[in-house]
Design a protein around this motif. Structure first.
Motif, mmCIF file in Angstrom:
data_model
loop_
_atom_site.group_PDB
_atom_site.id
_atom_site.type_symbol
_atom_site.label_atom_id
_atom_site.label_comp_id
_atom_site.label_asym_id
_atom_site.label_seq_id
_atom_site.Cartn_x
_atom_site.Cartn_y
_atom_site.Cartn_z
ATOM 1 N N ASN A 98 45.622 58.718 88.425
ATOM 2 C CA ASN A 98 46.822 58.656 89.273
ATOM 3 C C ASN A 98 47.001 59.899 90.129
ATOM 4 O OD1 ASN A 98 47.555 56.120 88.059
ATOM 5 N ND2 ASN A 98 48.377 57.258 86.323
ATOM 6 N N PHE A 99 45.864 60.469 90.546
ATOM 7 C CA PHE A 99 45.898 61.647 91.406
ATOM 8 C C PHE A 99 44.692 61.567 92.338
ATOM 9 C CE2 PHE A 99 45.046 66.042 92.565
ATOM 10 C CZ PHE A 99 46.310 66.523 92.856
ATOM 11 N N GLY A 100 44.979 61.334 93.620
ATOM 12 C CA GLY A 100 43.853 61.187 94.539
ATOM 13 C C GLY A 100 43.288 59.782 94.489
ATOM 14 N N PRO A 101 42.114 59.578 95.101
ATOM 15 C CA PRO A 101 41.265 60.580 95.750
ATOM 16 C C PRO A 101 41.816 61.030 97.112
ATOM 17 C CG PRO A 101 40.320 58.419 96.055
ATOM 18 C CD PRO A 101 41.517 58.238 95.160
ATOM 19 N N PHE A 102 41.183 62.080 97.671
ATOM 20 C CA PHE A 102 41.641 62.659 98.924
ATOM 21 C C PHE A 102 40.516 62.655 99.955
ATOM 22 C CE2 PHE A 102 44.146 64.445 95.520
ATOM 23 C CZ PHE A 102 45.448 64.336 96.004
ATOM 24 N N ASP A 103 40.919 62.511 101.212
ATOM 25 C CA ASP A 103 39.940 62.508 102.300
ATOM 26 C C ASP A 103 39.517 63.913 102.710
ATOM 27 O OD1 ASP A 103 39.874 59.700 102.547
ATOM 28 O OD2 ASP A 103 41.671 59.723 103.794
ATOM 29 N N THR A 144 57.795 77.200 92.847
ATOM 30 C CA THR A 144 57.309 76.752 94.149
ATOM 31 C C THR A 144 55.842 77.123 94.330
ATOM 32 O OG1 THR A 144 58.121 78.826 95.084
ATOM 33 C CG2 THR A 144 59.553 76.888 95.275
ATOM 34 N N CYS A 145 55.139 76.337 95.123
ATOM 35 C CA CYS A 145 53.755 76.650 95.465
ATOM 36 C C CYS A 145 53.788 77.604 96.656
ATOM 37 C CB CYS A 145 52.991 75.379 95.811
ATOM 38 S SG CYS A 145 51.304 75.692 96.372
ATOM 39 N N ASP A 146 53.665 78.899 96.373
ATOM 40 C CA ASP A 146 53.816 79.904 97.430
ATOM 41 C C ASP A 146 52.491 80.341 98.039
ATOM 42 O OD1 ASP A 146 56.638 80.041 97.321
ATOM 43 O OD2 ASP A 146 56.506 81.262 95.516
ATOM 44 N N GLY A 147 51.386 79.956 97.430
ATOM 45 C CA GLY A 147 50.096 80.299 98.004
ATOM 46 C C GLY A 147 48.996 80.339 96.979
ATOM 47 N N PHE A 148 47.846 80.881 97.389
ATOM 48 C CA PHE A 148 46.732 81.035 96.454
ATOM 49 C C PHE A 148 45.777 82.115 96.957
ATOM 50 C CE2 PHE A 148 45.466 77.555 99.329
ATOM 51 C CZ PHE A 148 44.188 77.920 99.734
ATOM 52 N N TYR A 149 45.047 82.680 96.001
ATOM 53 C CA TYR A 149 43.957 83.597 96.298
ATOM 54 C C TYR A 149 42.642 82.825 96.236
ATOM 55 C CZ TYR A 149 47.131 87.559 95.869
ATOM 56 O OH TYR A 149 48.155 88.457 96.064
ATOM 57 N N GLN A 150 41.672 83.258 97.034
ATOM 58 C CA GLN A 150 40.395 82.549 97.108
ATOM 59 C C GLN A 150 39.249 83.551 97.249
ATOM 60 O OE1 GLN A 150 39.988 80.017 100.560
ATOM 61 N NE2 GLN A 150 38.305 78.852 99.689
ATOM 62 N N TYR A 151 38.160 83.253 96.553
ATOM 63 C CA TYR A 151 36.940 84.053 96.704
ATOM 64 C C TYR A 151 35.737 83.126 96.752
ATOM 65 C CZ TYR A 151 32.907 86.947 95.704
ATOM 66 O OH TYR A 151 31.672 87.544 95.760
ATOM 67 N N ALA A 152 34.886 83.322 97.756
ATOM 68 C CA ALA A 152 33.657 82.549 97.915
ATOM 69 C C ALA A 152 32.472 83.502 97.833
ATOM 70 C CB ALA A 152 33.649 81.801 99.236
ATOM 71 N N PRO A 153 31.581 83.339 96.865
ATOM 72 C CA PRO A 153 30.414 84.217 96.775
ATOM 73 C C PRO A 153 29.542 84.209 98.029
ATOM 74 C CG PRO A 153 30.702 83.017 94.720
ATOM 75 C CD PRO A 153 31.677 82.431 95.704
ATOM 76 N N LYS A 172 46.681 71.048 98.550
ATOM 77 C CA LYS A 172 48.133 70.991 98.713
ATOM 78 C C LYS A 172 48.790 70.156 97.612
ATOM 79 C CE LYS A 172 48.050 71.651 103.730
ATOM 80 N NZ LYS A 172 48.267 71.025 105.053
ATOM 81 N N ALA A 173 48.067 69.162 97.109
ATOM 82 C CA ALA A 173 48.607 68.329 96.036
ATOM 83 C C ALA A 173 48.390 68.973 94.664
ATOM 84 C CB ALA A 173 47.955 66.944 96.067
#
Length: 243
Positions: free
Chosen positions: A46-51, A198-207, A58-59
């Motif tokens: 009951n979650f997704g799928p997403f395009d 609240t969803c205020d943001g996120f941190y991200q790291y890509a090797p 965001k979800a």
């Protein structure tokens, strides 16, 4: 126990929904005794799928942050010891399927062994997704998702584990017509409302890029800020060159 701490504990148990490990959450998977932890079930029902992966992110952000004690910023100033004790990380894989859709695995809150000794909660995400609809080799691993209960930056554990997963799967993923760098994402909330983080943001790291990014959610618009670049000084040690 003094009255202030007793009041806080009651608030956690009832207001935050801090639950016993025996209470089942349909979104959360925990391996049973004797069960291997090499894979986590998918997809999340009951979650997704997403395009698009952006829609999936965001979800996933409010879903993960809504879990018990996924955000404890409201406790940091009042009782930091209690905040650390109850803080919980939830992990999941965002992956790409042969049907050209983005799916979320189940969540897990199994703690990383020894993480509490380092003053932080960390979840142990299995390296693979078990989606019975597809052959294992057909799944593309996109993002390692989790929350940061204290709204802090990515940890050394986060970055090292992401590198290990990029080595185990693919550093750069071909998802349809897109090229995506496998990365780790840590959602956070700055809200002190324990009932509605609240969803205020996120941190991200890509090797693949070695960039450490912060994404801020401003009324639905996402703003990207470059925090710095991860510079490896050995196979296991790094330093962050700040912007």
């Amino acid at each position: 126990m003094n009255s202030t701490k007793q009041h806080l504990l009651v608030s956690l148990l009832f207001g935050l929904g801090c639950s016993s490990p025996k209470l089942a959450d349909p979104h959360v998977w925990r391996p049973t005794s004797g069960q291997g932890a090499e894979s986590i079930p998918g997809p999340l029902k009951n979650f997704g799928p997403f395009d698009s992966f952006s829609d999936a992110l965001k979800a996933a952000c409010p879903l993960i942050l809504s879990k018990p004690n996924a955000s404890v910023v409201h406790l940091q100033e009042r009782d930091p010891e209690l905040a650390l004790r109850v803080s919980t990380e939830y992990c999941a894989w965002l992956y790409y399927t042969p049907e050209h859709k983005y799916e979320l695995s189940m969540l897990t809150d199994v703690p990383l062994p020894g993480s509490a000794l380092h003053g932080a909660a960390s979840c142990l995400l299995p390296p693979n997704v078990d989606d019975p609809r597809y052959p294992p080799s057909s799944i593309k691993y996109i993002f390692l998702l989790h929350n940061h209960p204290f709204a802090g930056e990515l940890s050394e554990v986060d970055i090292n584990f992401t590198v290990a997963m990029a080595n185990a799967h693919e550093l750069v993923v071909e998802a349809g017509s897109r090229t995506i760098s496998l990365s780790v994402v840590a959602f956070f909330s700055n809200s002190k409302d324990s009932q509605n983080p609240t969803c205020d943001g996120f941190y991200q790291y890509a090797p693949a890029t070695r960039e450490l990014l912060q994404w801020i959610n401003t009324k639905g618009d996402w703003q990207k800020n470059k925090v710095g670049t991860v510079h490896w000084v050995s196979q296991t040690r790094f330093k962050i060159i700040r912007e």
